[in-house]
Design a protein around this motif. Structure first.
Motif, short mmCIF file in Angstrom:
data_model
loop_
_atom_site.label_atom_id
_atom_site.label_comp_id
_atom_site.label_asym_id
_atom_site.label_seq_id
_atom_site.Cartn_x
_atom_site.Cartn_y
_atom_site.Cartn_z
N THR A 12 142.58 72.73 57.52
CA THR A 12 142.66 73.96 56.53
C THR A 12 141.44 73.89 55.52
N VAL A 13 140.57 74.90 55.36
CA VAL A 13 139.48 74.90 54.26
C VAL A 13 140.11 75.77 53.01
N ALA A 24 134.02 76.02 56.92
CA ALA A 24 134.68 76.77 58.24
C ALA A 24 134.07 77.11 59.58
N ARG A 25 132.72 77.57 59.35
CA ARG A 25 131.94 78.00 60.62
C ARG A 25 131.59 76.41 61.30
N VAL A 26 131.16 75.53 60.47
CA VAL A 26 130.81 74.14 61.07
C VAL A 26 131.92 73.53 62.08
N LEU A 27 133.12 73.64 61.37
CA LEU A 27 134.00 73.03 61.84
C LEU A 27 134.69 73.75 62.87
N VAL A 33 140.49 73.83 64.85
CA VAL A 33 141.43 74.83 64.65
C VAL A 33 141.39 74.95 63.11
N VAL A 34 140.82 76.15 62.82
CA VAL A 34 140.47 76.27 61.16
C VAL A 34 141.30 77.39 60.84
N THR A 35 141.92 76.95 59.58
CA THR A 35 142.31 78.04 58.94
C THR A 35 141.97 78.07 57.43
N VAL A 36 141.50 79.27 57.07
CA VAL A 36 140.92 79.38 55.53
C VAL A 36 141.89 80.00 54.65
N ALA A 54 136.79 87.56 62.84
CA ALA A 54 135.96 88.18 64.04
C ALA A 54 135.32 87.06 64.95
N GLU A 55 135.08 85.99 64.20
CA GLU A 55 134.72 84.79 64.91
C GLU A 55 135.73 83.74 65.47
N GLY A 56 137.01 84.13 65.23
CA GLY A 56 138.16 83.38 65.69
C GLY A 56 138.70 82.36 64.69
N ILE A 57 138.33 82.54 63.30
CA ILE A 57 138.77 81.65 62.28
C ILE A 57 140.00 82.47 61.66
#
Length: 483
Positions: A12-13, A24-27, A33-36, A54-57
């Motif tokens: 979680t960011v 978020a993008r680096v992870l 599996v990133v959730t902001v 749009a990038e899947g985050i």
């Protein structure tokens, strides 16, 4: 940590913005599996969220998209790590939830530190209440003069993640000059710098840290695990106390800097010369000339202190004396930091809009005499009695602007009742030309009109840069009128 460590890890960011989005993008790129999560859902946040989605985050926004409790107060199910933007206060519910679940919380600095490769370049780190950016940029200039490939990164506004991952233009660096805020240090428990400096300590951000002791302790984290040098300010005993308390590597040395004659293991000033009695073969009997005070731009006392701190870190890294001199000569300060604007009718006009707290303003006031002082803005809980008492004899007059100007006016009444004060009852951006005209009326040839507000700018301006630009424009307008 290898890329395999991140595959499928649920992270979680906390927070969009200059640190959250790159994290978020680096992870995500590493397979996590990133959730902001983000506090607000204004137009900008929604646009940023759309890009990340749009990038899947995944993104959860507060307020307009699901309510603030759903957006940023609760920990997403299955979270294994939280990476937070440095400005998020430690008392936010999401961090309490992470602690209860046994989930670690890292900041962007901690993430960058953990992602360094096996041949990671060393970090030379700088923190302090004031002077960080200038010192880091001076340090980078000195390192470049020594022929080293370096970058000034961190709280200076350049992503540490880009630097440690070698993203353009940061490939094949030799060493990093790293600015670190107290917020960043709070969330960076593993950081271990080659050498580090705490420039000074004064009350600031206490609403975030909770107390001066907690603020100082977070600043002191920069010394943890240092391998070569812990650089402190001999004029500020609190910085030396932090060195004494630090758990460092065997052989790491305490190196002081002073505006006076240096003792052994110090850098200082002798008859207009910056000298080193720390990194010489016989520090009891030898001193090495590094540069002249005139090589420092501008040669104000607090800026000379910045130069000495930068020189100490560079010397700790093995830089030769000539590179210290050449680097300082090549350095040019950022805008709005004791920046000369113009001379009009024999009066100098200086922009130090970056002086947003009393500690920075006291240093700025100490550089000139006599002064017509333009001050005021948002006080951020500050008091002004000590500042006024220490600077009163330098003041020809004062012009006050901004929402909390009454606090400064009252301190002036207590400690400098003889100093003329013009209180402009305005918080609009048009107040700055009026303030400059009033200051010109108080000033005499040989005086300095100094914008050093001791306050934040957001009551009147978007930021301190805009405030400084308004001042400079007003001075240029005055010059044109009197030409």
């Amino acid at each position: 940590m290898s890329e395999l460590d991140w595959q499928g890890k649920r992270v979680t960011v906390a927070g969009l913005g200059v640190s959250g989005i790159p994290a978020a993008r680096v992870l995500h790129g590493l397979g996590a599996v990133v959730t902001v999560v983000n506090d607000g859902a204004d137009e900008r946040a929604q646009a940023q969220a759309a890009e990340l989605e749009a990038e899947g985050i995944a993104v959860r926004l507060g307020d307009a998209r699901g309510g603030s409790a759903q957006g940023c107060s609760t920990l997403p199910e299955g979270t294994e790590l939280v990476v937070t933007a440095p400005g998020w206060k430690p008392d936010k519910p999401i961090f309490a939830a992470a602690a209860e679940a046994g989930v670690e919380v890292w900041g962007d600095v901690e993430l960058a530190w953990r992602l360094r490769g096996p041949d990671a370049v060393p970090w030379l780190a700088v923190t302090g209440t004031n002077g960080k950016t200038t010192t880091v940029r001076m340090l980078a200039s000195i390192l470049e003069a020594a022929g080293l490939k370096t970058a000034a990164v961190g709280n200076i506004g350049v992503s540490l993640l880009d630097a440690v991952l070698g993203n353009d233009p940061y490939g094949d660096l030799d060493v990093l000059a790293v600015e670190l805020s107290s917020y960043q240090l709070h969330w960076a428990p593993s950081l271990r710098a080659h050498s580090a400096a705490v420039l000074n300590l004064a009350p600031d951000h206490l609403d975030w840290h909770g107390s001066m002791a907690a603020y100082a302790a977070d600043k002191g984290r920069v010394y943890a695990g240092n391998t070569v040098a812990c650089v402190y300010n001999a004029a500020d005993p609190a910085t030396e106390d932090l060195v004494r308390e630090a758990d460092v590597e065997e052989g790491c040395r305490a190196i002081g800097f002073t505006l006076g004659t240096p003792g052994p293991s110090q850098l200082g000033v002798v008859e207009g010369i910056l000298v080193d009695r720390a990194f010489v073969p016989n520090r009891q009997k030898q001193a090495q000339e590094l540069a002249e005070v005139s090589d420092v731009d501008p040669p104000a006392p607090h800026n000379i202190a910045n130069a000495l701190a930068a020189a100490a870190l560079a010397r700790a890294y093995g830089v030769e004396p000539a590179a210290v001199r050449d680097g300082l000569r090549a350095f040019r300060p950022d805008a709005h930091r004791i920046e000369f604007v113009a001379e009009v009718d024999g009066v100098a006009y200086v922009d130090d809009s970056k002086a947003t707290n009393t500690h920075a303003t006291e240093a700025s006031l100490a550089a000139y005499d006599p002064i017509v002082w333009i001050a005021g803005g948002l006080a951020k809980g500050a008091t002004f009695d000590e500042l006024v008492e220490r600077s009163a004899q330098r003041l020809r007059g004062v012009v006050l602007i901004g929402a909390d100007r009454a606090l400064i006016r009252e301190a002036l009444a207590r400690h400098a009742p003889e100093v003329p004060v013009v209180d402009l009852d305005r918080t609009d951006t048009g107040a700055m030309p009026a303030a400059v005209r009033e200051a010109a009326g108080l000033a005499r040839p040989g005086d300095t009109v100094l914008l050093a507000p001791a306050c934040a700018s957001m009551d009147m301006f978007a930021n301190y840069n805009k405030r400084g630009e308004a001042f400079a424009d007003a001075v240029r307008g005055l010059a044109a009128e009197r030409a």
